[in-house]
Design a protein around this motif. Sequence first.
Motif, short mmCIF file in Angstrom:
data_model
loop_
_atom_site.label_atom_id
_atom_site.label_comp_id
_atom_site.label_asym_id
_atom_site.label_seq_id
_atom_site.Cartn_x
_atom_site.Cartn_y
_atom_site.Cartn_z
N ARG A 175 0.83 -1.20 0.00
CA ARG A 175 0.00 0.00 0.00
C ARG A 175 0.87 1.25 0.00
NH1 ARG A 175 -3.88 1.19 4.45
NH2 ARG A 175 -4.31 2.97 3.09
N ILE A 176 1.93 1.22 0.75
CA ILE A 176 2.83 2.39 0.82
C ILE A 176 3.45 2.65 -0.55
CG2 ILE A 176 4.99 3.24 1.81
CD1 ILE A 176 4.23 1.67 4.37
N VAL A 177 3.91 1.59 -1.22
CA VAL A 177 4.53 1.75 -2.53
C VAL A 177 3.52 2.26 -3.55
CG1 VAL A 177 5.60 0.50 -4.45
CG2 VAL A 177 6.34 0.04 -2.10
N LEU A 237 11.85 5.06 -3.11
CA LEU A 237 11.97 5.35 -4.54
C LEU A 237 12.37 4.11 -5.32
CD1 LEU A 237 13.74 8.84 -4.48
CD2 LEU A 237 11.58 8.32 -5.63
N ASN A 238 13.29 3.34 -4.76
CA ASN A 238 13.73 2.12 -5.43
C ASN A 238 12.59 1.10 -5.50
OD1 ASN A 238 16.13 0.58 -6.52
ND2 ASN A 238 15.46 -0.84 -4.93
N ALA A 239 11.82 0.99 -4.43
CA ALA A 239 10.69 0.04 -4.41
C ALA A 239 9.61 0.47 -5.40
CB ALA A 239 10.11 -0.05 -3.01
N ALA A 240 9.35 1.77 -5.48
CA ALA A 240 8.34 2.28 -6.42
C ALA A 240 8.79 2.05 -7.85
CB ALA A 240 8.09 3.76 -6.17
N TRP A 284 9.49 10.02 -13.64
CA TRP A 284 10.48 9.96 -12.56
C TRP A 284 11.28 8.67 -12.57
CZ3 TRP A 284 9.15 5.83 -9.47
CH2 TRP A 284 7.81 5.42 -9.55
N ILE A 285 10.78 7.59 -13.19
CA ILE A 285 11.53 6.34 -13.12
C ILE A 285 12.75 6.35 -14.04
CG2 ILE A 285 9.42 5.07 -12.57
CD1 ILE A 285 9.75 3.64 -15.26
N GLY A 286 12.77 7.25 -15.04
CA GLY A 286 13.91 7.29 -15.95
C GLY A 286 15.20 7.55 -15.21
N SER A 287 15.21 8.56 -14.38
CA SER A 287 16.42 8.87 -13.62
C SER A 287 16.66 7.85 -12.52
CB SER A 287 16.32 10.28 -13.01
OG SER A 287 15.20 10.37 -12.14
N GLN A 288 15.60 7.27 -11.97
CA GLN A 288 15.76 6.30 -10.90
C GLN A 288 16.42 5.01 -11.39
OE1 GLN A 288 15.34 6.46 -7.53
NE2 GLN A 288 15.14 8.62 -8.03
N SER A 292 23.12 -1.24 -9.73
CA SER A 292 23.39 -2.52 -9.08
C SER A 292 22.17 -3.07 -8.34
CB SER A 292 24.55 -2.36 -8.08
OG SER A 292 24.19 -1.44 -7.05
N GLN A 293 21.02 -2.40 -8.50
CA GLN A 293 19.82 -2.84 -7.79
C GLN A 293 18.79 -3.36 -8.77
OE1 GLN A 293 18.55 -0.05 -4.76
NE2 GLN A 293 20.64 0.67 -4.46
N SER A 294 17.70 -3.88 -8.24
CA SER A 294 16.79 -4.70 -9.04
C SER A 294 16.10 -4.01 -10.21
CB SER A 294 15.73 -5.33 -8.13
OG SER A 294 15.04 -4.34 -7.38
#
Length: 231
Positions: free
Chosen positions: A19-21, A63-66, A104-108, A114-116
């Motif tokens: 829910r938070i994500v 941010l990473n989870a989203a 926003w996900i482009g820059s993320q 090295s993350q998922s």
Amino acid sequence: MATRTRRPERREEPLSRERIVEAAIELLDTAGEGGLTFRALAERLATGPGAIYWHVTGKDELLNAATDAVVADTMSADTTATTPQEAIRTLALGVFDAIDVHPWIGSQISRTPSQSPMLRVFEHLGRQVQALGVPHTAQFTAASALLNYILGVGGQNAANARGARPGTNRTEFLDAAATAWENLDPDEYAFTRDVADQLRDHDDRTEFLAGIDLVLTGIAALHEPTGPAPS
């Protein structure tokens, strides 16, 4: 004396990481990365910031989870019955459209190599590169070229969208840009002036897929015979 019927209490959905994500994605879509604060998120979820910290440690993790949730959704298409080329096109267009909807996900994605989120895309591209029969020594280069093209073009389109004024008409914007190109110095910008009409009339998704096909053509050449043609 009549008895008052007691109304059943409304049961709120329990707070969870999911829910938070989801709420974070909605907030990011409407307010951007700068608008994602734990206070704003707590108001949206009708809870306290402390309850959110129980599930996520901070903004970077959120941010990473989203980003991971959005990217994972683009991987849901079933490509088992398609060719590797079509699977790559489907994946590439899915990521391109996701960045278009969620700029926003482009820059993320680029910020967390090295993350998922990044690895999900790289893994799916790499498997299709292997299915194409690319030699092992060239597989990293081929998958990286595809990944960099997808993220580069998607991220640039997202940046263009963020930089445009609210209510900007795309046709009018491209017409103005093409006109500016046509008025450049003919000696210094001969090529740019020559393709100005193509800028005016281009479709972003069509051009994006054409670029993917160019990369795929180059990848196909990696395992074509290089010896002399039979006489």
